[in-house]
Motif scaffolding. Structure first.
Motif: not given
Length: 395
Positions: A286-294, A317-327
């Protein structure tokens, strides 16, 4: 005729806990560790032999026994179980059976009997047994439930302990359920399977959170549902007006299961995508495709293992949250959820919020959810309220 029960001495510390109503017995609580092997009902006493309560010992994933009564004159018999089930049925009368036909009827220690739960799916009961000792009492327990819940037409059981020759799931009484068995929750239809391994297709403890989605929390939003299992969150969001959903899970069977959930609710798959992929790999995609979600829903299992990594809520779990923050878009909504009983609410909240700060995201906590009302909690056993759901607006 008076039944003679084995007396089991517990430590001074455990005695104090039991006196206050704490129901769980651990191996460390026993003065004589060999007592773990005692069968049948027992009387717990303090180191001096003074009566504390009546219960049983049976090793399971959580502890090795349960306190059932603090009345030394009370017998643990079918009448005892009938009384517990009668109270449980009355407590669930507030459930609107026109909108919800799947719920927790009896929640183990929360309703007074640790080691067994009973869920209702339409007119069927699903017993889940957690240790061999309580399983040996199954006949009188099942008879007690049927006496107090005459609307039950059939029953199944799931066994969360190892016993040679015992299947993990089986039909045990009355009529057999349809395959799939369609149930309702908050007016949404879900396909469930009562005799298909340990899962049924829906986790009933998330009823309130799915209800918020049905009520419009995701209205007009593009939703990413991770660790999606059968897509229940996605379906609830779509029924509540989400613009689109993406359901991601590593399990291959999630594709057919999630598709089925959408189809039985008359929902098109055009705007509801189902992706079979390792969730962490999907984040990179998703990051490579520059996707984002509401809106992003994070509800991982307490422990997960893939070819490339191991995951635990307590550690990662914190790592998981950091992974999705940019999406997540500005003013996007994060639904962070866990059922890990070994992680306290405060520790969990700190993990989530620290991870968001680490990614430079400001946030406002909108809602907090714990177990729904039908998952009755023993007030002296805080660990029993294992579900923690935090809903944030992320800026």
């Amino acid at each position: 005729m008076r039944i003679i029960m084995k007396k089991v001495k517990v430590t001074k510390r455990a005695a104090l806990q039991l006196t206050k109503g704490y129901p769980l017995i651990t191996s460390q609580d026993l003065i004589n560790e060999a007592d773990q092997l005692v069968a049948g009902w027992v009387r717990f006493t303090d180191p001096q032999g003074n009566y504390l309560g009546t219960g049983y010992l049976g090793k399971q994933n959580k502890g090795c026994g349960w306190l059932l009564s603090q009345n030394q004159e009370e017998l643990i018999d079918q009448d005892f179980f009938c009384d517990l089930f009668a109270k449980a049925v009355v407590q669930r009368q507030q459930i609107d059976n026109q909108l919800t036909t799947a719920y927790r009827l009896f929640n183990g220690e929360g309703d007074g009997l640790g080691g067994v739960t009973v869920d209702v799916y339409d007119t069927f009961a699903l017993f889940t047994w957690y240790n061999t000792t309580i399983y040996q009492q199954r006949d009188i327990i099942i008879a007690a439930l049927l006496a107090e819940a005459p609307f039950i037409s059939g029953a199944y059981e799931k066994n969360r302990f190892d016993l040679a020759g015992l299947p993990e799931s089986q039909h045990i009484y009355g009529a057999e359920a349809a395959t799939p068995l369609l149930v309702k929750e908050n007016g949404v239809t879900f396909a469930t399977y009562l005799d298909d391994g340990m899962m049924t297709g829906i986790f009933l403890d998330q009823k309130d959170v799915r209800g918020r989605l049905v009520d419009g929390l995701a209205l007009g939003l593009n939703v990413l549902n991770t660790f999606s299992y059968t897509g229940a969150f996605s379906v609830a969001a779509a029924m509540g007006g989400a613009a689109s959903t993406v359901s991601v899970d590593l399990a291959k069977r999630s594709l057919a299961k999630t598709k089925e959930m959408f189809e039985i609710n008359g929902l098109s798959l055009d705007n509801n995508k189902i992706v079979v992929m390792d969730v962490f790999e999907y984040f990179n995609y998703a990051k490579r495709k520059k996707m984002s979600f509401d809106m992003i829903i994070l509800d991982p299992p307490s422990f997960a293992r893939s070819k490339k990594r191991n995951f635990s809520v307590a550690q990662n779990y914190g790592d998981l949250v950091e992974d999705i923050a940019g999406l997540l878009v500005t003013k996007g909504i994060l639904i962070a959820s866990t059922n890990a009983a070994n992680v306290s609410f405060d520790k969990y909240r700190n993990m989530v919020e620290t991870a968001l700060r680490n990614q430079g995201r400001a946030f406002k906590r909108m809602e907090t959810h714990r177990l729904p009302a039908d998952f009755v909690i023993n007030p002296h056993f805080k660990e029993g309220n294992y579900l923690k759901v935090l809903i944030y607006e992320v800026i």
